[in-house]
Design an enzyme around this catalytic site. Structure first.
Site, short mmCIF file in Angstrom:
data_model
loop_
_atom_site.label_atom_id
_atom_site.label_comp_id
_atom_site.label_asym_id
_atom_site.label_seq_id
_atom_site.Cartn_x
_atom_site.Cartn_y
_atom_site.Cartn_z
N HIS A 176 0.88 -1.16 -0.04
CA HIS A 176 -0.16 -0.10 -0.08
C HIS A 176 0.73 1.22 -0.05
CE1 HIS A 176 -3.56 -2.36 1.74
NE2 HIS A 176 -3.67 -2.28 0.30
N GLU A 179 1.48 3.73 3.00
CA GLU A 179 1.95 3.50 4.35
C GLU A 179 3.72 3.71 4.52
OE1 GLU A 179 0.15 -0.29 4.34
OE2 GLU A 179 -1.85 0.58 4.15
N HIS A 314 2.46 -3.27 7.04
CA HIS A 314 1.59 -2.39 6.73
C HIS A 314 1.51 -1.20 7.69
CE1 HIS A 314 -0.52 -4.39 3.08
NE2 HIS A 314 0.20 -5.39 3.62
N GLU A 393 0.71 -4.44 11.20
CA GLU A 393 0.06 -2.92 11.02
C GLU A 393 1.04 -2.06 12.20
OE1 GLU A 393 -2.12 -1.94 9.03
OE2 GLU A 393 -3.18 -3.64 8.32
ZN LIG Z 1 -1.92 -1.68 4.14
#
Ligand SMILES: [Zn+2]
Length: 456
Positions: A176, A179, A314, A393
């Site tokens: 992504h 990020e 992420h 995350e």
């Molecule tokens: Zn992500």
């Protein structure tokens, strides 16, 4: 003359395309829906008005961060007030926070990178070339494939032991685009693996043949610097369409969410077939060259050795997610190696907390975030059957979200490194490096012990 007009015309088009999206006076609100009704009210807002939800899913009891255009601020506040839903303004001016995040130290050309600012894709590429030149015996550049716009998806292989059938680990960052903390973590890990004298870090670096890809979505990452800081997807323009019915700029349709494009239960839940959506999963599973490149690289590693680890980085939320992202509750027992993955993640998270007191939650995405299919790490588990697959995350829990200030890069990296050291220890102790029969032996000896206990 015609040629000249042509050139001017082309330049004009390029200029229009390259218009920087300014988030001046965009607000971010924190809203925590407490009933199913409130979840529904918020979700409707998401689909109709083009407000940007920083996390894709609205869930009871979970903070939603909603970014609102300046001209919609009053409408938004009234909408919530009329429905007696509490909200808190947490960012007054998103562009100011973006500018703060993009701060760079004064030029210091001769010094190496110090993780005190966020590097562009070009800088990361140059840094990787430099670091493999300094450590040619252990580090080399590897290429997984090409992006839609033709950029190389490159990583660093670190191999101290040159074993015949090595234990391997792969790290995926910046699938992504927005990020930014994720490539800053990956490059730190590469650097530590090559330079650290800490015996724990050395063990982690040397026990495993590492393949670390700081930027797996290079087109999107570049675009998040040049054009739109909040860009998430890749830059595939083949589904371009009109997004005005959702009050969205049409450019949002110029991309596929790579973390919904993988071929394990593609498009089952938590993904969209609407190109205007942030979670647009693409025309079919593995339609995107970036996703295909990662999958091919994973299977290529498996042909050569024992690929034990796959880590996806992420942000944000401070969690270690265990696959599968659509499975929760008691059903997790059906996920291969779930018990071990969970134990490994919990111990990693506990170790992580000890460094800077940052707390991480552990669980499946369904249980602690939202249900999803088609993600890279779920495919690595369900499609490629890699034993230890985890998704981080990273920081924070939403105070800055994707706009994490550069001062937090190093503390974030230190704590993540601590967790990886612990994860490697636990995984090794559980027998994953040995022959594939190690676990079978362990289970059968437990069964024998039980049998003896009950005189069976
Ligand atoms: Zn992500």
């Amino acid at each position: 003359m015609i040629a000249k007009i042509g050139i001017i015309f082309i330049i004009t088009i390029l200029t229009i395309n390259a218009e920087y999206v300014n988030y001046k006076n965009y607000k971010v609100y924190k809203v925590t829906p407490t009933t199913d009704d409130e979840v529904k009210i918020l979700s409707e807002l998401k689909d109709q008005n083009g407000y940007m939800f920083w996390l894709e899913y609205v869930k009871k009891g979970h903070e939603a961060k909603i970014m609102v255009e300046p001209k919609k601020q009053n409408t938004f506040e009234r909408y919530l007030a009329d429905r007696k839903i509490k909200s808190e303004l947490i960012i007054e001016d998103v562009e100011r926070v973006i500018n703060n995040q993009r701060r760079r130290p004064a030029a210091r050309s001769s010094e190496p990178y110090k993780w005190d600012y966020y590097q562009t894709w070009e800088e990361i590429e140059a840094w990787m070339e430099q670091i493999v030149e300094e450590y040619p015996d252990v580090a080399s550049i590897v290429t997984a494939g090409l992006s839609v716009e033709g950029r190389l998806i490159r990583g660093i292989k670190i191999d101290y032991k040159k074993r015949e059938r090595p234990v391997m680990g792969m790290i995926e960052s910046a699938l992504h685009a927005r990020e930014w903390i994720t490539p800053a973590t990956a490059t730190w890990i590469i650097n530590e693996f090559l330079t650290s004298n800490d015996p724990d870090v050395r063990t982690l670096a040397e026990n495993v043949e590492w393949h670390i890809f700081p930027v797996t979505n290079p087109d999107g990452y570049v675009y998040s610097f040049t054009d739109n800081r909040m860009w998430r997807k890749n830059r595939n323009k083949s589904s371009f369409t009109n997004c005005s019915q959702w009050n969205l700029n049409d450019d949002i349709s110029n991309g596929v969410d790579l973390n919904r494009n993988f071929g394990y239960l593609w498009m089952v839940i938590g993904a969209s077939q609407n190109p205007c959506a942030e979670t647009y999963a693409g025309k079919y599973a593995f339609s995107e060259p970036e996703a295909m490149a990662i999958a091919n690289y994973v299977t290529g590693l498996q042909r050569r050795g024992n690929l034990v680890y796959y880590f996806a980085f992420h942000s944000y939320s401070q969690m270690i997610l265990v696959p599968y992202s659509h499975v929760g509750g008691a059903d997790v027992v059906n996920v291969p190696h779930y018990g071990d993955m969970f134990e490994i993640a919990v111990k990693g998270a506990e170790k992580l907390t000890q460094r800077h007191n940052t707390s991480y939650a552990v669980g499946t995405s369904l249980d602690i975030l939202y249900p999803v299919t088609g993600s890279a790490f779920d495919w690595v588990k369900g499609g490629a059957h890699v034993p230890i697959v985890l998704l981080y995350e990273l920081r924070d829990v939403g105070e800055y979200g994707f706009l994490l200030p550069p001062e937090q890069i190093i503390p974030n990296n230190e704590e993540v490194m601590d967790s990886l050291v612990e994860i490697e220890k636990v995984t090794r102790a559980l027998g994953y490096y040995g022959h594939s029969s190690a676990n079978v032996i362990k289970i059968s000896s437990v069964l024998v012990a039980i049998a003896l206990m009950f005189n069976l």
